[in-house]
Write an enzyme that holds these catalytic residues in place. Structure first.
Site, PDB file in Angstrom:
ATOM      1  N   LYS A  49       0.815  -1.217   0.000  1.00 46.14           N
ATOM      2  CA  LYS A  49       0.000   0.000   0.000  1.00 46.14           C
ATOM      3  C   LYS A  49       0.854   1.276   0.000  1.00 46.14           C
ATOM      4  O   LYS A  49       0.403   2.332  -0.427  1.00 46.14           O
ATOM      5  CB  LYS A  49      -0.943   0.014   1.212  1.00 46.14           C
ATOM      6  CG  LYS A  49      -1.897  -1.175   1.311  1.00 46.14           C
ATOM      7  CD  LYS A  49      -2.707  -1.360   0.051  1.00 46.14           C
ATOM      8  CE  LYS A  49      -3.692  -2.508   0.093  1.00 46.14           C
ATOM      9  NZ  LYS A  49      -3.168  -3.833   0.392  1.00 46.14           N
ATOM     10  N   TYR A 263     -12.939 -14.471   2.499  1.00 47.66           N
ATOM     11  CA  TYR A 263     -11.889 -13.474   2.727  1.00 47.66           C
ATOM     12  C   TYR A 263     -11.545 -13.421   4.215  1.00 47.66           C
ATOM     13  O   TYR A 263     -12.432 -13.355   5.059  1.00 47.66           O
ATOM     14  CB  TYR A 263     -12.384 -12.090   2.266  1.00 47.66           C
ATOM     15  CG  TYR A 263     -11.480 -10.962   2.709  1.00 47.66           C
ATOM     16  CD1 TYR A 263     -10.326 -10.669   2.002  1.00 47.66           C
ATOM     17  CD2 TYR A 263     -11.772 -10.222   3.849  1.00 47.66           C
ATOM     18  CE1 TYR A 263      -9.482  -9.649   2.422  1.00 47.66           C
ATOM     19  CE2 TYR A 263     -10.929  -9.199   4.276  1.00 47.66           C
ATOM     20  CZ  TYR A 263      -9.788  -8.926   3.559  1.00 47.66           C
ATOM     21  OH  TYR A 263      -8.942  -7.919   3.984  1.00 47.66           O
ATOM     22  N   TYR A 289      -3.456 -12.310   2.781  1.00 41.95           N
ATOM     23  CA  TYR A 289      -3.111 -12.090   1.375  1.00 41.95           C
ATOM     24  C   TYR A 289      -1.897 -12.927   0.945  1.00 41.95           C
ATOM     25  O   TYR A 289      -2.030 -13.920   0.227  1.00 41.95           O
ATOM     26  CB  TYR A 289      -2.817 -10.613   1.119  1.00 41.95           C
ATOM     27  CG  TYR A 289      -3.911  -9.683   1.529  1.00 41.95           C
ATOM     28  CD1 TYR A 289      -4.980  -9.430   0.670  1.00 41.95           C
ATOM     29  CD2 TYR A 289      -3.894  -9.034   2.761  1.00 41.95           C
ATOM     30  CE1 TYR A 289      -5.994  -8.562   1.033  1.00 41.95           C
ATOM     31  CE2 TYR A 289      -4.900  -8.155   3.131  1.00 41.95           C
ATOM     32  CZ  TYR A 289      -5.945  -7.933   2.269  1.00 41.95           C
ATOM     33  OH  TYR A 289      -6.944  -7.072   2.636  1.00 41.95           O
TER      34      TYR A 289
HETATM   35  C1  LIG Z   1      -3.885  -5.038   0.139  1.00 42.38           C
HETATM   36  C2  LIG Z   1      -2.925  -6.166   0.177  1.00 42.38           C
HETATM   37  C3  LIG Z   1      -2.761  -7.019  -0.940  1.00 42.38           C
HETATM   38  C4  LIG Z   1      -3.588  -6.900  -2.187  1.00 42.38           C
HETATM   39  O1  LIG Z   1      -3.179  -5.859  -3.016  1.00 42.38           O
HETATM   40  P1  LIG Z   1      -4.260  -5.115  -3.940  1.00 42.38           P
HETATM   41  O2  LIG Z   1      -3.517  -4.043  -4.599  1.00 42.38           O
HETATM   42  O3  LIG Z   1      -5.321  -4.634  -2.997  1.00 42.38           O
HETATM   43  O4  LIG Z   1      -4.823  -6.108  -4.892  1.00 42.38           O
HETATM   44  C5  LIG Z   1      -1.810  -8.020  -0.867  1.00 42.38           C
HETATM   45  N1  LIG Z   1      -1.070  -8.210   0.250  1.00 42.38           N
HETATM   46  C6  LIG Z   1      -1.212  -7.425   1.338  1.00 42.38           C
HETATM   47  C7  LIG Z   1      -0.387  -7.724   2.523  1.00 42.38           C
HETATM   48  C8  LIG Z   1      -2.139  -6.385   1.342  1.00 42.38           C
HETATM   49  O5  LIG Z   1      -2.283  -5.621   2.429  1.00 42.38           O
END
Ligand SMILES: *Cc1c(COP(=O)(O)O)cnc(C)c1O
Length: 336
Positions: A49, A263, A289
């Site tokens: 991010k 999720y 994620y």
């Molecule tokens: C938000 C996030 C993702 C996903 O990325 P996007 O750009 O939202 O698709 C992957 N890994 C982590 C740790 C995240 O915080």
């Protein structure tokens, strides 16, 4: 397409390293696996991010905003990093957190990112699931305006066209590192959710006319829905960047076989993947994620989906702070 002319806040310490994972590669008897350490972007434990926020907050500063308004799930990495970035730039931050994952123990409700958010200069409002978030953001932004402030709203986990510039730039950085290190990578794999990471990478790879295959392993939506989301975001972003090349719908490839029940809910394979990477490479990943994406990559390697002499780059998107929130759901004893 020229990213250098765009307003950008300095929040990162780039480039992030690319490292070879010898013990994992040997263990899987398959392709050589490398990791791009986007968990090391700098700023409050880092993560993907931050790259998006450099462009989003650059835009906010250009528009003279003094308050950043954003939202996320309660254990969102995005909101933690927005709060940190706003503090670093001397801006106020108002966040709306939704309790969307059905885990209700103390660790999930209070630890991890929920705990870290409070270190920053931030106002937090909690909402149960089921609200129309765009409406809530609007109300919050209006309240900022009424007190004489200037709000800047960041929605969709920063996966707006402006946020997506961050991963167009990351693709450029990666291609440069490949050239410098004489690395011939065949596949790039990463976790996908709000879509900005994948959309940006697709644009950046297309700009370089690269033949590298990109695979997003999804943390929430079904394959078709996620591919559409990423494709549309990429098209929107390309319009802003005045690109003189195209991308095809087939360039957007998502695998949603590793989401599990929902999720944010852990899977056995994710848990195993976290332990494997910790024990073989000393690396920590997150349960929502990158852990699920790793589980997917490992499973696809074990199924023989990649040539043995291929090279894979896995992008570590960060999020390890989530591990603390999941301490009651994760096992630290390998079942294998
Ligand atoms: C938000 C996030 C993702 C996903 O990325 P996007 O750009 O939202 O698709 C992957 N890994 C982590 C740790 C995240 O915080």
């Amino acid at each position: 397409m020229n990213l250098s002319k765009l307003p950008r806040a300095n929040l990162t310490n780039l480039p992030t390293p690319i490292e070879y994972l010898p013990r994992l590669s040997e263990h899987l008897c398959g392709p050589k696996i490398y990791v791009k350490r986007d968990d090391c972007t700098g700023l409050a434990l880092g993560g993907n991010k931050v790259r998006k926020l450099e462009f989003l907050l650059g835009d906010a500063l250009k528009k003279n905003a003094d308050t950043i308004v954003t939202h996320g799930t309660s254990q969102s990495n995005h909101t933690r990093l927005v709060a940190a970035a706003a503090s670093k730039l001397g801006l106020k931050c108002e966040m709306i957190l939704e309790h969307r994952v059905d885990i209700n123990d103390d660790a999930y409700l209070k630890s991890g990112n929920v705990f870290l958010n409070q270190f920053f200069d931030v106002d937090i409002r909690y909402l149960p699931p089921g609200n129309i978030i765009e409406h809530e953001l609007e109300i919050t932004a209006q309240a900022v305006t009424q007190r004489g402030g200037t709000p800047y709203v960041i929605s969709r986990g920063g996966s707006t066209p402006v946020g997506t510039f961050g991963y167009v730039d990351a693709a450029h950085e990666i291609m440069q590192q490949f050239a410098e290190q004489n690395l011939k990578i065949d596949h790039i794999i990463h976790a996908t959710a709000s879509g900005g990471t994948q959309a940006g990478l697709i644009i950046g790879l297309a700009a370089a006319a690269s033949k590298i295959k990109l695979l997003g392993i999804c943390a929430n939506l079904p394959k078709e829905a996620q591919e559409e989301r990423v494709y549309n975001l990429a098209l929107e972003t390309m319009r802003l960047l005045d690109c003189n090349f195209n991308i095809a719908r087939e360039d957007v490839v998502v695998n949603s076989d590793y989401v599990g029940e929902a999720y944010g809910l852990p899977t056995m394979k994710m848990n195993e993947a976290l332990l494997l990477l910790a024990r073989l490479e000393g690396l920590l990943f997150d349960p929502v994620y990158s852990g699920k994406a790793l589980a997917g990559m490992i499973d696809l390697v074990e199924q023989g989906r990649f040539d043995k002499d291929a090279k894979i780059l896995f992008i570590h998107t960060g999020g390890e702070s989530g591990l603390f929130a999941y301490q009651n759901q994760l096992s630290v004893n390998s079942q294998k």
